[in-house]
Design an enzyme around this catalytic site. Structure first.
Site, PDB file in Angstrom:
ATOM      1  N   PHE A   1      -0.215  -4.650  -7.306  1.00 22.16           N
ATOM      2  CA  PHE A   1      -1.466  -4.051  -6.847  1.00 22.16           C
ATOM      3  C   PHE A   1      -2.000  -3.059  -7.867  1.00 22.16           C
ATOM      4  O   PHE A   1      -1.237  -2.294  -8.466  1.00 22.16           O
ATOM      5  CB  PHE A   1      -1.246  -3.268  -5.543  1.00 22.16           C
ATOM      6  CG  PHE A   1      -0.849  -4.092  -4.361  1.00 22.16           C
ATOM      7  CD1 PHE A   1      -1.805  -4.620  -3.507  1.00 22.16           C
ATOM      8  CD2 PHE A   1       0.494  -4.314  -4.072  1.00 22.16           C
ATOM      9  CE1 PHE A   1      -1.430  -5.356  -2.385  1.00 22.16           C
ATOM     10  CE2 PHE A   1       0.879  -5.051  -2.961  1.00 22.16           C
ATOM     11  CZ  PHE A   1      -0.094  -5.574  -2.119  1.00 22.16           C
ATOM     12  N   ASP A   2      -3.313  -3.043  -8.014  1.00 22.71           N
ATOM     13  CA  ASP A   2      -3.981  -1.902  -8.618  1.00 22.71           C
ATOM     14  C   ASP A   2      -3.931  -0.784  -7.568  1.00 22.71           C
ATOM     15  O   ASP A   2      -3.657  -1.052  -6.392  1.00 22.71           O
ATOM     16  CB  ASP A   2      -5.424  -2.281  -8.956  1.00 22.71           C
ATOM     17  CG  ASP A   2      -6.228  -1.100  -9.451  1.00 22.71           C
ATOM     18  OD1 ASP A   2      -5.768  -0.424 -10.390  1.00 22.71           O
ATOM     19  OD2 ASP A   2      -7.314  -0.847  -8.896  1.00 22.71           O
ATOM     20  N   LEU A   3      -4.208   0.442  -7.968  1.00 22.02           N
ATOM     21  CA  LEU A   3      -4.162   1.555  -7.006  1.00 22.02           C
ATOM     22  C   LEU A   3      -5.559   1.976  -6.557  1.00 22.02           C
ATOM     23  O   LEU A   3      -5.969   1.721  -5.433  1.00 22.02           O
ATOM     24  CB  LEU A   3      -3.410   2.743  -7.602  1.00 22.02           C
ATOM     25  CG  LEU A   3      -3.248   3.949  -6.668  1.00 22.02           C
ATOM     26  CD1 LEU A   3      -2.396   3.587  -5.453  1.00 22.02           C
ATOM     27  CD2 LEU A   3      -2.646   5.134  -7.409  1.00 22.02           C
ATOM     28  N   ASP A   4      -6.318   2.609  -7.462  1.00 20.87           N
ATOM     29  CA  ASP A   4      -7.635   3.133  -7.107  1.00 20.87           C
ATOM     30  C   ASP A   4      -8.596   2.025  -6.698  1.00 20.87           C
ATOM     31  O   ASP A   4      -8.777   1.047  -7.418  1.00 20.87           O
ATOM     32  CB  ASP A   4      -8.247   3.875  -8.300  1.00 20.87           C
ATOM     33  CG  ASP A   4      -7.585   5.215  -8.543  1.00 20.87           C
ATOM     34  OD1 ASP A   4      -6.842   5.672  -7.668  1.00 20.87           O
ATOM     35  OD2 ASP A   4      -7.823   5.814  -9.613  1.00 20.87           O
TER      36      ASP A   4
ATOM     37  N   ASP B   1      -9.535  -4.419  -7.688  1.00 23.80           N
ATOM     38  CA  ASP B   1     -10.945  -4.228  -7.345  1.00 23.80           C
ATOM     39  C   ASP B   1     -11.855  -4.244  -8.561  1.00 23.80           C
ATOM     40  O   ASP B   1     -13.048  -3.983  -8.452  1.00 23.80           O
ATOM     41  CB  ASP B   1     -11.129  -2.889  -6.615  1.00 23.80           C
ATOM     42  CG  ASP B   1     -10.981  -1.699  -7.558  1.00 23.80           C
ATOM     43  OD1 ASP B   1      -9.994  -1.677  -8.332  1.00 23.80           O
ATOM     44  OD2 ASP B   1     -11.845  -0.800  -7.534  1.00 23.80           O
TER      45      ASP B   1
END
EC number: 3.6.1.1
Length: 216
Positions: free
Chosen positions: A8-11, A163
């Protein structure tokens, strides 16, 4: 090939830091360049590293700008970060089902840990690769390759969720499957242009997608 690993990306993916990031950029830019930047001007800055972004603004002040940004970001972190629906429950279920889960982010580790602790997601991730751990940031494959190595996982058995185009292209460059999140600040059509394998309308959409992939 079955999927056993989710990165996963975070932000903007696991936690809603959009207002924090925008406010941090606007504060910094208004301090150094009063009345030159509006909210819409900083939206393209979301995704690339701070160094890349500030280098394009003023190469002579990069470190100074980064310091100002991070100070504001840290000071206002907890008041401006919000949760996304179904994220906690989905990651919890992935762990319960035995998936390897990791984070690949362009943020500094200190701020990453603040976000994970605030959202109570810190208990789930054994591997977190930050900008402090690599020479090249997404979309270069290095951060994903490092996470996969630490998780003892193969690219063809992994899915990258994010995202931003850096996440989708980064996953493609590393050889993973990719899932884009429709709640991206840049809009669904923006990410569809990069041809992710899947589009999520909420994080829990991951569970049936993975179930279907692993059934075939």
């Amino acid at each position: 090939m079955k999927i056993n690993t989710v990165l996963f990306d975070l932000d903007g993916t696991l936690i809603n830091t959009n207002e924090l990031i925008i406010s941090s950029f606007l504060h910094t830019l208004h301090t150094y360049y009063p009345n030159q930047y509006k909210r819409e001007d900083v939206l393209p800055f979301i995704g690339p590293s701070l160094h890349d972004t500030f280098s394009k603004i003023d190469e002579s002040k990069v470190e100074e700008l980064i310091t100002s940004y991070r100070q504001f970001n840290h000071d206002h972190h907890d008041e401006l970060v919000e949760e996304y629906e179904t994220v906690y429950e989905t990651v919890q279920e992935l762990k319960k089902q035995g998936y390897k889960v990791g984070i690949v982010t362009t943020k500094a580790r200190q701020t990453v840990e603040m976000g994970l602790k605030l959202s109570k997601l810190d208990e789930f991730f054994d591997v977190v690769v930050t900008i402090d751990d690599v020479e090249h940031v997404k979309p270069h494959p290095e951060p994903l390759q490092k996470a996969l190595q630490l998780l003892d996982a193969k690219p063809e058995e992994a899915l990258m969720v994010g995202d931003n185009h850096h996440d989708i292209v980064g996953g493609q460059n590393a050889g993973t499957k990719t899932a884009a999140v429709s709640w991206t600040l840049k809009g669904r059509a923006y990410l569809e242009a990069y041809k992710p394998d899947f589009m999520l309308d909420k994080m829990s959409d991951l569970l049936p997608i993975l179930s279907d992939m692993n059934r075939s």
